[in-house]
Structure formats: C-alpha cells, structure tokens
Design a protein around this motif. Structure first.
Motif, PDB file in Angstrom:
ATOM      1  N   ILE A   1       0.801  -1.232   0.000  1.00 25.39           N
ATOM      2  CA  ILE A   1       0.000   0.000   0.000  1.00 25.39           C
ATOM      3  C   ILE A   1       0.827   1.273   0.000  1.00 25.39           C
ATOM      4  O   ILE A   1       0.305   2.352  -0.273  1.00 25.39           O
ATOM      5  CB  ILE A   1      -0.987   0.021   1.191  1.00 25.39           C
ATOM      6  CG1 ILE A   1      -0.245   0.014   2.522  1.00 25.39           C
ATOM      7  CG2 ILE A   1      -1.939  -1.145   1.107  1.00 25.39           C
ATOM      8  CD1 ILE A   1      -1.162   0.127   3.705  1.00 25.39           C
ATOM      9  N   GLY A   2       2.131   1.171   0.306  1.00 24.77           N
ATOM     10  CA  GLY A   2       3.002   2.327   0.192  1.00 24.77           C
ATOM     11  C   GLY A   2       2.927   3.284   1.367  1.00 24.77           C
ATOM     12  O   GLY A   2       2.211   3.050   2.351  1.00 24.77           O
ATOM     13  N   PRO A   3       3.670   4.393   1.288  1.00 26.41           N
ATOM     14  CA  PRO A   3       3.730   5.370   2.383  1.00 26.41           C
ATOM     15  C   PRO A   3       2.472   6.221   2.487  1.00 26.41           C
ATOM     16  O   PRO A   3       1.668   6.298   1.557  1.00 26.41           O
ATOM     17  CB  PRO A   3       4.943   6.233   2.010  1.00 26.41           C
ATOM     18  CG  PRO A   3       5.004   6.148   0.516  1.00 26.41           C
ATOM     19  CD  PRO A   3       4.554   4.749   0.173  1.00 26.41           C
ATOM     20  N   ASN A   4       2.310   6.842   3.662  1.00 23.25           N
ATOM     21  CA  ASN A   4       1.249   7.822   3.927  1.00 23.25           C
ATOM     22  C   ASN A   4      -0.161   7.243   3.913  1.00 23.25           C
ATOM     23  O   ASN A   4      -1.126   7.943   3.623  1.00 23.25           O
ATOM     24  CB  ASN A   4       1.350   9.001   2.954  1.00 23.25           C
ATOM     25  CG  ASN A   4       2.686   9.700   3.046  1.00 23.25           C
ATOM     26  OD1 ASN A   4       3.210   9.902   4.138  1.00 23.25           O
ATOM     27  ND2 ASN A   4       3.274  10.036   1.916  1.00 23.25           N
ATOM     28  N   ALA A   5      -0.262   5.961   4.214  1.00 24.04           N
ATOM     29  CA  ALA A   5      -1.575   5.333   4.388  1.00 24.04           C
ATOM     30  C   ALA A   5      -1.964   5.386   5.859  1.00 24.04           C
ATOM     31  O   ALA A   5      -1.103   5.508   6.742  1.00 24.04           O
ATOM     32  CB  ALA A   5      -1.534   3.880   3.910  1.00 24.04           C
ATOM     33  N   ILE A   6      -3.259   5.288   6.127  1.00 23.92           N
ATOM     34  CA  ILE A   6      -3.736   5.210   7.501  1.00 23.92           C
ATOM     35  C   ILE A   6      -4.755   4.084   7.597  1.00 23.92           C
ATOM     36  O   ILE A   6      -5.395   3.726   6.612  1.00 23.92           O
ATOM     37  CB  ILE A   6      -4.368   6.531   7.995  1.00 23.92           C
ATOM     38  CG1 ILE A   6      -5.412   7.052   6.999  1.00 23.92           C
ATOM     39  CG2 ILE A   6      -3.310   7.574   8.299  1.00 23.92           C
ATOM     40  CD1 ILE A   6      -6.193   8.245   7.508  1.00 23.92           C
ATOM     41  N   ALA A   7      -4.873   3.538   8.790  1.00 28.40           N
ATOM     42  CA  ALA A   7      -5.783   2.413   8.995  1.00 28.40           C
ATOM     43  C   ALA A   7      -6.372   2.473  10.396  1.00 28.40           C
ATOM     44  O   ALA A   7      -5.804   3.082  11.306  1.00 28.40           O
ATOM     45  CB  ALA A   7      -5.035   1.093   8.813  1.00 28.40           C
ATOM     46  N   VAL A   8      -7.528   1.830  10.549  1.00 29.51           N
ATOM     47  CA  VAL A   8      -8.133   1.682  11.871  1.00 29.51           C
ATOM     48  C   VAL A   8      -8.538   0.226  12.017  1.00 29.51           C
ATOM     49  O   VAL A   8      -9.007  -0.396  11.063  1.00 29.51           O
ATOM     50  CB  VAL A   8      -9.346   2.629  12.066  1.00 29.51           C
ATOM     51  CG1 VAL A   8     -10.409   2.395  11.012  1.00 29.51           C
ATOM     52  CG2 VAL A   8      -9.920   2.493  13.476  1.00 29.51           C
ATOM     53  N   ALA A   9      -8.292  -0.322  13.206  1.00 25.42           N
ATOM     54  CA  ALA A   9      -8.564  -1.735  13.437  1.00 25.42           C
ATOM     55  C   ALA A   9      -9.447  -1.918  14.655  1.00 25.42           C
ATOM     56  O   ALA A   9      -9.314  -1.208  15.664  1.00 25.42           O
ATOM     57  CB  ALA A   9      -7.262  -2.497  13.649  1.00 25.42           C
ATOM     58  N   LEU A  10     -10.366  -2.874  14.547  1.00 22.87           N
ATOM     59  CA  LEU A  10     -11.193  -3.313  15.678  1.00 22.87           C
ATOM     60  C   LEU A  10     -10.828  -4.756  15.968  1.00 22.87           C
ATOM     61  O   LEU A  10     -10.774  -5.581  15.055  1.00 22.87           O
ATOM     62  CB  LEU A  10     -12.682  -3.237  15.353  1.00 22.87           C
ATOM     63  CG  LEU A  10     -13.254  -1.900  14.884  1.00 22.87           C
ATOM     64  CD1 LEU A  10     -14.734  -2.075  14.541  1.00 22.87           C
ATOM     65  CD2 LEU A  10     -13.111  -0.856  15.965  1.00 22.87           C
ATOM     66  N   SER A  11     -10.605  -5.079  17.231  1.00 22.68           N
ATOM     67  CA  SER A  11     -10.291  -6.459  17.606  1.00 22.68           C
ATOM     68  C   SER A  11     -10.926  -6.766  18.941  1.00 22.68           C
ATOM     69  O   SER A  11     -10.849  -5.956  19.876  1.00 22.68           O
ATOM     70  CB  SER A  11      -8.768  -6.663  17.733  1.00 22.68           C
ATOM     71  OG  SER A  11      -8.090  -6.297  16.572  1.00 22.68           O
ATOM     72  N   SER A  12     -11.532  -7.959  19.039  1.00 21.10           N
ATOM     73  CA  SER A  12     -11.973  -8.405  20.350  1.00 21.10           C
ATOM     74  C   SER A  12     -10.733  -8.637  21.205  1.00 21.10           C
ATOM     75  O   SER A  12      -9.664  -8.956  20.694  1.00 21.10           O
ATOM     76  CB  SER A  12     -12.772  -9.697  20.228  1.00 21.10           C
ATOM     77  OG  SER A  12     -11.957 -10.738  19.704  1.00 21.10           O
ATOM     78  N   MET A  13     -10.860  -8.450  22.501  1.00 20.00           N
ATOM     79  CA  MET A  13      -9.731  -8.683  23.390  1.00 20.00           C
ATOM     80  C   MET A  13     -10.204  -9.489  24.615  1.00 20.00           C
ATOM     81  O   MET A  13     -11.345  -9.357  25.046  1.00 20.00           O
ATOM     82  CB  MET A  13      -9.084  -7.363  23.818  1.00 20.00           C
ATOM     83  CG  MET A  13     -10.030  -6.309  24.351  1.00 20.00           C
ATOM     84  SD  MET A  13      -9.272  -4.656  24.459  1.00 20.00           S
ATOM     85  CE  MET A  13      -8.081  -4.909  25.761  1.00 20.00           C
ATOM     86  N   TYR A  14      -9.333 -10.335  25.093  1.00 20.85           N
ATOM     87  CA  TYR A  14      -9.673 -11.226  26.194  1.00 20.85           C
ATOM     88  C   TYR A  14      -9.855 -10.452  27.491  1.00 20.85           C
ATOM     89  O   TYR A  14      -9.086  -9.557  27.792  1.00 20.85           O
ATOM     90  CB  TYR A  14      -8.581 -12.274  26.371  1.00 20.85           C
ATOM     91  CG  TYR A  14      -8.815 -13.226  27.524  1.00 20.85           C
ATOM     92  CD1 TYR A  14      -9.832 -14.172  27.467  1.00 20.85           C
ATOM     93  CD2 TYR A  14      -8.020 -13.147  28.670  1.00 20.85           C
ATOM     94  CE1 TYR A  14     -10.052 -15.042  28.525  1.00 20.85           C
ATOM     95  CE2 TYR A  14      -8.242 -14.006  29.730  1.00 20.85           C
ATOM     96  CZ  TYR A  14      -9.252 -14.949  29.658  1.00 20.85           C
ATOM     97  OH  TYR A  14      -9.463 -15.811  30.716  1.00 20.85           O
TER      98      TYR A  14
END
Length: 289
Positions: free
Chosen positions: A276-289
C-alpha cells in the motif's frame, strides 16, 4: 507449565517492546533488489520506506523452515512449550509450514500453532490475549482454541493514498491503476479474516476518513456491540511512514465517536506496507480477552 508465546513481525510487535517477557518475535524476511533483509533486524521502518519511495523492487516472503526451527529451539531452552501465532493463513503459507514443522520429533507435544487469521494490529492483540491466558495458567490447547474461536472478531480498514503500490504488487491491473490515478481515487480497503478486499472508493483523504469512521461505528453497534459493552474491544490506528497521520486520525476518531478510546497508534507491519506504500492510515477493531 511454562508457556512461551511466539509470533512473527507481521504482528507489528517490536522485540524491544516485549523484551524480558514470554513473548518472542520472529523477523519477517524481505527481498529488496535481490538482497535479503529482516524486519526490525537490518530493516527498520525508515529504511524500508526510503527504499520503497526510491523505486526498489521489494518482495515479501515467509521465514524459511530452518529459521523457524532454530527460533523455536532457542525459545524452548527456557520454556516447556510454546503457542505460535503466525500471520493469517489467508495471506501466507506460514500456518501450514509451522504446523508441519511442529509435528516433527524435535517439537512433538511442545509446539501448538494457532491459525488466528489475523495480521498487524489485530494479530498483535491476539498475541497479548495468548500471553494473558498463559499467565492465567491455561493449557496450550485452550489458548489455541480461544484464538481460533475469536479469529474472525476483527476488522481493519485502510486508506491507500497512491494506487501504484497496489498495481506493483499485482493487487489491481495497470489499467485500473491508471484510471484511478487520473480520477484521483483513494480506495479504502478492508482486511477481515485475513483477506484484503476493496471496501469503498472515494475522491479524497477527508472522505476516506469519514468512510472508515462510519464503518467502525457500524461495526461497534453491530458485530462488536457485546465486546464494546464489556470493555473487551480494542480500537487502534495504524499508519505507514508518517506517524503524524496516525496521531491526527486518532484524534478525529475520538472526536467523532466520544465513547471510543484509541488504544494504540502503531506503524503497519512492513508486509502490509509493501502493498500500500507510504502515507496510508488504517483503523482496526479487535476483540480482546
């Protein structure tokens, strides 16, 4: 039983962050202009992007079986057994390779491999979940069972600012990349169950952020409502190359969704960054114990 948790650098965990704990990280290899490098060993984030931006030919790979074998042997000199959490089987053969090796005479009954179908921030959360379970005295089989049961309880949304790296990695055609560049399209991609898919196509970064915030809001209200109510939901941000982009996006999420607290702002693992290269942004959702 003294249990170690092992993973690869696709998790985004830097060895210095888990030094002295029961978590161990296997560096992922990359071929750059024909020369082999290892993430966080002789290939740092800034080195990677300098090479990528300069137009270097970058290929991802999985650790060879001998590197994995020696890695496990080193860990098992101090631990009775280990739970290994490689990157998603949907993106790599790492799970299959690890499971085959685990059946060998050197490791039979000592190595337990979880197909957690995660990568980057969501994989990182799984590693810390496994550590917590191990520290609570759970058996390796119980840890693997939990990780595989919750494998699909995650989503990652990524805004890609430049289509040329997706084209270079074969994710889109040359024609699609050319048309998208002319129209200034900023695709939003989704990783769910380990698969990288298109989620939305927008015309600017502002709109891409709005799409991602809307997507996680919907996920929190539907798929992750129970985890959110119990305080078992990790919402985190990732970025490539420019940490300021990640920090700014964190603020925008917390303003738009006042009940959400972003836990981590981390660089994306290099295996994702490669496509995806530089200057990308992301958001993640994860269940957690």
């Amino acid at each position: 039983m003294k249990i170690a948790i092992t993973t690869d650098s696709n998790s985004g965990i830097h060895p210095r962050d888990v030094e002295g704990s029961n978590i161990f990280v296997l560096p992922m290899p990359f071929l750059i202009d024909g020369e082999e490098f290892f993430e966080n060993v002789n290939l740092l984030q800034e080195d990677f992007f300098e090479k990528q931006i300069s137009g270097a030919e970058i290929l991802t790979s999985q650790p060879n079986i001998y590197a994995l074998e020696n890695f496990w042997k080193d860990v098992l000199t101090e631990y009775d057994c280990l739970v290994h959490i490689p990157m998603s089987s949907a993106l790599s053969a790492s799970v299959e390779t690890a499971r085959s090796l685990a059946l060998g005479d050197d490791f039979n009954g000592k190595v337990f491999v979880a197909d957690n179908r995660r990568i980057s921030l969501s994989q990182k959360q799984s590693v810390y979940d496994a550590q917590k379970l191990a520290n609570e005295g759970k058996e390796p089989t119980e840890i693997v069972e939990y990780l595989e049961k919750t494998a699909t309880e995650n989503s990652i949304y990524i805004m890609v600012p430049d289509l040329k790296y997706l084209k270079k990695g074969g994710r889109i055609t040359k024609t699609a990349a050319m048309i998208g560049t002319i129209l200034k399209i900023k695709p939003v991609l989704q990783i769910q169950g380990g698969k990288l898919d298109s989620f939305a196509k927008v015309m600017n970064i502002k709109k891409a952020k709005e799409v991602m915030i809307s997507a996680i809001k919907k996920d929190i209200e539907t798929r992750f409502s129970e985890q959110e109510q119990k305080g078992h939901l990790n919402v985190s941000v990732a970025y490539t190359f420019d940490k300021t982009l990640g920090e700014d996006f964190k603020k925008e999420i917390e303003i738009a969704l006042p009940n959400v607290k972003v836990i981590w702002v981390d660089p994306l693992s290099l295996s994702v960054s490669c496509h995806i290269g530089p200057n990308a942004i992301a958001v993640a959702l994860s269940s957690m114990y």
